[in-house]
Design a protein around this motif. Structure first.
Motif, mmCIF file in Angstrom:
data_model
loop_
_atom_site.group_PDB
_atom_site.id
_atom_site.type_symbol
_atom_site.label_atom_id
_atom_site.label_comp_id
_atom_site.label_asym_id
_atom_site.label_seq_id
_atom_site.Cartn_x
_atom_site.Cartn_y
_atom_site.Cartn_z
ATOM 1 N N GLY A 257 0.793 -1.211 0.000
ATOM 2 C CA GLY A 257 0.000 0.000 0.000
ATOM 3 C C GLY A 257 0.831 1.270 0.000
ATOM 4 O O GLY A 257 0.301 2.374 0.081
ATOM 5 N N GLY A 258 2.126 1.129 -0.079
ATOM 6 C CA GLY A 258 2.981 2.309 -0.124
ATOM 7 C C GLY A 258 3.079 3.038 1.211
ATOM 8 O O GLY A 258 3.176 4.264 1.256
ATOM 9 N N PHE A 259 3.089 2.252 2.293
ATOM 10 C CA PHE A 259 3.131 2.843 3.640
ATOM 11 C C PHE A 259 4.304 3.799 3.822
ATOM 12 O O PHE A 259 4.169 4.930 4.309
ATOM 13 C CB PHE A 259 3.200 1.706 4.658
ATOM 14 N N ARG A 260 5.477 3.342 3.396
ATOM 15 C CA ARG A 260 6.666 4.180 3.582
ATOM 16 C C ARG A 260 6.504 5.499 2.853
ATOM 17 O O ARG A 260 6.848 6.573 3.361
ATOM 18 C CB ARG A 260 7.901 3.476 3.041
ATOM 19 N N SER A 261 5.985 5.411 1.625
ATOM 20 C CA SER A 261 5.853 6.592 0.797
ATOM 21 C C SER A 261 4.935 7.622 1.442
ATOM 22 O O SER A 261 5.187 8.826 1.366
ATOM 23 C CB SER A 261 5.318 6.177 -0.577
ATOM 24 N N LEU A 262 3.873 7.135 2.077
ATOM 25 C CA LEU A 262 2.952 8.073 2.723
ATOM 26 C C LEU A 262 3.648 8.877 3.806
ATOM 27 O O LEU A 262 3.373 10.067 3.995
ATOM 28 C CB LEU A 262 1.764 7.318 3.315
ATOM 29 N N LEU A 263 4.535 8.226 4.540
ATOM 30 C CA LEU A 263 5.224 8.951 5.614
ATOM 31 C C LEU A 263 6.244 9.932 5.061
ATOM 32 O O LEU A 263 6.408 11.043 5.591
ATOM 33 C CB LEU A 263 5.863 7.964 6.585
ATOM 34 N N ILE A 264 6.923 9.550 3.976
ATOM 35 C CA ILE A 264 7.842 10.504 3.352
ATOM 36 C C ILE A 264 7.042 11.707 2.847
ATOM 37 O O ILE A 264 7.438 12.867 3.031
ATOM 38 C CB ILE A 264 8.618 9.848 2.192
ATOM 39 N N ASN A 265 5.896 11.430 2.215
ATOM 40 C CA ASN A 265 5.042 12.519 1.732
ATOM 41 C C ASN A 265 4.634 13.452 2.865
ATOM 42 O O ASN A 265 4.583 14.670 2.709
ATOM 43 C CB ASN A 265 3.752 11.962 1.105
ATOM 44 N N ALA A 266 4.322 12.857 4.006
ATOM 45 C CA ALA A 266 3.842 13.654 5.131
ATOM 46 C C ALA A 266 4.929 14.606 5.618
ATOM 47 O O ALA A 266 4.686 15.810 5.805
ATOM 48 C CB ALA A 266 3.380 12.733 6.256
ATOM 49 N N VAL A 267 6.128 14.064 5.816
ATOM 50 C CA VAL A 267 7.229 14.907 6.281
ATOM 51 C C VAL A 267 7.473 16.027 5.276
ATOM 52 O O VAL A 267 7.658 17.193 5.632
ATOM 53 C CB VAL A 267 8.513 14.071 6.479
ATOM 54 N N GLU A 268 7.436 15.665 3.994
ATOM 55 C CA GLU A 268 7.676 16.653 2.949
ATOM 56 C C GLU A 268 6.590 17.729 2.950
ATOM 57 O O GLU A 268 6.893 18.931 2.879
ATOM 58 C CB GLU A 268 7.707 15.943 1.587
ATOM 59 N N ALA A 269 5.324 17.313 3.038
ATOM 60 C CA ALA A 269 4.216 18.272 2.989
ATOM 61 C C ALA A 269 4.290 19.247 4.156
ATOM 62 O O ALA A 269 4.059 20.452 3.997
ATOM 63 C CB ALA A 269 2.879 17.529 2.999
ATOM 64 N N SER A 270 4.611 18.736 5.342
ATOM 65 C CA SER A 270 4.678 19.603 6.502
ATOM 66 C C SER A 270 5.830 20.588 6.373
ATOM 67 O O SER A 270 5.695 21.778 6.674
ATOM 68 C CB SER A 270 4.835 18.751 7.768
ATOM 69 N N CYS A 271 6.961 20.103 5.889
ATOM 70 C CA CYS A 271 8.129 20.973 5.718
ATOM 71 C C CYS A 271 7.852 22.050 4.681
ATOM 72 O O CYS A 271 8.149 23.234 4.886
ATOM 73 C CB CYS A 271 9.327 20.119 5.314
ATOM 74 N N ILE A 272 7.237 21.660 3.552
ATOM 75 C CA ILE A 272 6.950 22.626 2.494
ATOM 76 C C ILE A 272 5.963 23.674 2.982
ATOM 77 O O ILE A 272 6.126 24.872 2.704
ATOM 78 C CB ILE A 272 6.413 21.894 1.238
ATOM 79 N N ARG A 273 4.942 23.252 3.719
ATOM 80 C CA ARG A 273 3.974 24.220 4.233
ATOM 81 C C ARG A 273 4.649 25.196 5.203
ATOM 82 O O ARG A 273 4.343 26.383 5.222
ATOM 83 C CB ARG A 273 2.818 23.489 4.913
ATOM 84 N N THR A 274 5.578 24.677 6.010
ATOM 85 C CA THR A 274 6.312 25.547 6.935
ATOM 86 C C THR A 274 7.067 26.620 6.161
ATOM 87 O O THR A 274 7.043 27.803 6.523
ATOM 88 C CB THR A 274 7.310 24.726 7.768
ATOM 89 N N ARG A 275 7.731 26.218 5.080
ATOM 90 C CA ARG A 275 8.480 27.199 4.289
ATOM 91 C C ARG A 275 7.536 28.196 3.621
ATOM 92 O O ARG A 275 7.832 29.381 3.509
ATOM 93 C CB ARG A 275 9.311 26.484 3.225
ATOM 94 N N GLU A 276 6.336 27.708 3.199
ATOM 95 C CA GLU A 276 5.318 28.600 2.623
ATOM 96 C C GLU A 276 4.920 29.669 3.621
ATOM 97 O O GLU A 276 4.841 30.851 3.299
ATOM 98 C CB GLU A 276 4.058 27.778 2.294
ATOM 99 N N LEU A 277 4.628 29.237 4.859
ATOM 100 C CA LEU A 277 4.200 30.184 5.890
ATOM 101 C C LEU A 277 5.291 31.208 6.154
ATOM 102 O O LEU A 277 5.016 32.396 6.362
ATOM 103 C CB LEU A 277 3.850 29.441 7.182
#
Lengths: 329, 395
Positions: A257-277
């Motif tokens: 189910g791509g479990f690992r990928s989901l967690l990498i995506n999550a870390v990335e999304a949170s980091c990118i949103r932080t830089r956006e803010l």
């Protein structure tokens, strides 16, 4: 012994009385690193549920941020990122040489804070840190970067404080957004995971309370094993997955189910949103639409605070104002 | 009441040393006592001794966990059939918790090459290749072998089991009734407990559940609970829940190791050095799990508290939900549980094929004193759990 220095001499203040301030005060007092009568927290909003908790712990609560500044040596800025400029303008005139400003706001850079405070003092001591809510049970994860005018001892002081409530280490400032995505948001990923694991247990017949308990305990035990072991997580996983057994069957469905990928995506999304803010805060104007009128009124009612002082003008670019609005102290 | 007075004296002297008390207590007078029900000591208080300890002090001391540990150390020996990951983790946890003196621990396996054997020896446990020796030296006997080995082991040690023995099976999917059925060929009332634990017992944060068999007493269950509670969470459950527990907390640590590996990959992708990323990922999981365990709040409420409006966390949660993160974890628990039940079904129904055992391992077992080919049931097509023919005379 520096811990004695903290307990005997230092007062700690929190601008903001929400989740973060509450969690830090709870952790610090449980660790015994600060006497509660040396803790002040302030917010114009007295209705927050965390305010009751702070009072119960013995911290002094006030609606005046200026009062917190005057009573404190170490000053935590525990407000949301878009509130930081308001707060800095409000308390700027009251900052003195002894103050160590510690910003916990995601995405707010040291240089933006220093730029604002330099309007009031020649050498403001600023540290930027990123922590997380498990400080409340003294198992937080904190990183920090020291500003231009903060000394090595200031960094060590903060490290001592934060190490009493979990793991703490110094990093280069440009890593802090990534840390936000990983350990800043990390607890939320874990809460989601335990909720889902418990659902799985309940589906297979376990009562809910037991399922939540076992799920959380399994995560806690595994995390502790990792922290106390030199082995790679993959090696520890291999040790648990016996041939043809139940665990390797479960791991397969997770990988499928791509479990690992989901967690990498999550870390990335949170980091990118932080830089956006951070980008939004640096570049754009703070719209009056971002502040409640009643909150602003409460701030303006504080002794010593003026409308000009908190920079409430339409279109004001709060982080890039070069006009000196106040005489330097 | 020599033990109580010795304990009190040492406690007052602040000379609390488990091994010292043990040494002093292992006098003939104490060895002659019946220690089979340790908690009844609470009823015995005596002041006719040179140390004038009053009853209030005695009851305070008796209720102390340290005294219960002492009782355990004084009279219990623990043995492990199997010297692999599970035995190693349990021994490490028990010794770190001070529950058992290492000279009272025995572990056995026909395979001396296991890396865990070195670890066990280093910790001071006695290692032997003879399972029978372990049985003879122990009171509590953990069966820490793979499920398909259990029938062999039970046939091998069956004749040596005595009334004092408490058999604790840690094998996933092996039912109490299957074990009792086998042991009833050798003893009229074998005391069996089935438990499911997990590897974090090695750092004393395990998760254990157990169910007591037909002939095991309540005190036997409490004894095991005391042992396992020293290395983590432990509670009794109905036996039919144990397969689900296997899927959740038995396999759970593997899900967490996978998660930290992936979180660290995410951190490294966004610029963090690997060591820091692994450290922060594991620390975040640990802190969150501890918050959950110490809070009355729902996990969803705790998640809400962390996800501030428009912030970084809620953005991350969205991508996780979009990918069906929750569903993957439910699938994992289900898959592990179902496989556990499959293995149990295989063990109950099918014949153990000679292909499942290495010839060299079997030879080593047969070389043990007392081991015979008939004794370990090595015949093609033998249905090991359903054999009703009594191959051995009852003791």
């Amino acid at each position: 012994n520096c811990l004695c220095c903290i307990t005997v001499k230092m007062s700690v203040g929190f601008i903001g009385a929400g989740q973060l301030a509450h969690a830090l005060v709870k952790g610090f007092t449980a660790a015994g690193v600060i006497a509660t009568h040396r803790i002040t927290a302030s917010s114009p909003d007295t209705d927050l549920p965390t305010v009751i908790g702070l009072r119960k712990m013995g911290a002094y609560f006030t609606t005046s941020n200026k009062e917190t500044v005057n009573k404190s040596d170490v000053l935590f800025l525990a407000v949301k990122p878009h509130i930081i400029p308001f707060v800095l303008d409000e308390i700027g005139p009251d900052i003195e040489d002894r103050h160590l400003i510690v910003s916990c706001a995601a995405g707010v850079t040291i240089s933006s804070i220093e730029k604002k405070l330099l309007q009031y003092r020649p050498a403001p001591k600023v540290i930027r840190c990123m922590t997380n809510t498990p400080v409340v049970v003294r198992e937080g994860a904190t990183v920090y970067a020291t500003g231009t005018h903060a000394e090595v001892e200031d960094g060590k002081l903060l490290e001592q404080l934060m190490a009493s409530v979990g793991y703490c280490t110094e990093v280069e400032e440009d890593l802090i957004d990534a840390v936000t995505g990983l350990s800043g948001s990390g607890p939320a990923y874990a809460f989601l995971a335990v909720d889902a694991l418990a659902d799985g247990g309940v589906k297979m017949g376990l009562p809910r309370r037991l399922a939540v308990r076992l799920g959380a305990q399994a995560l806690l035990g595994a995390a502790k094993m990792l922290l106390e072991s030199e082995q790679h997580p993959g090696q520890l996983k291999d040790n648990v997955a016996s041939p043809g057994g139940a665990t390797i069957h479960a791991l397969h469905v997770m990988e499928s189910g791509g479990f690992r990928s989901l967690l990498i995506n999550a870390v990335e999304a949170s980091c990118i949103r932080t830089r956006e803010l951070q980008h939004l805060a640096d570049q754009e104007k703070i719209s009056p639409a971002a502040i409640k009128k009643t909150t602003l009124d409460k701030v303006l009612q504080q002794p010593g605070v003026t409308a000009a002082g908190v920079g409430v003008r339409t279109g004001l670019n709060l982080f890039n104002s070069s006009t000196s609005k106040h005489k330097k102290n």
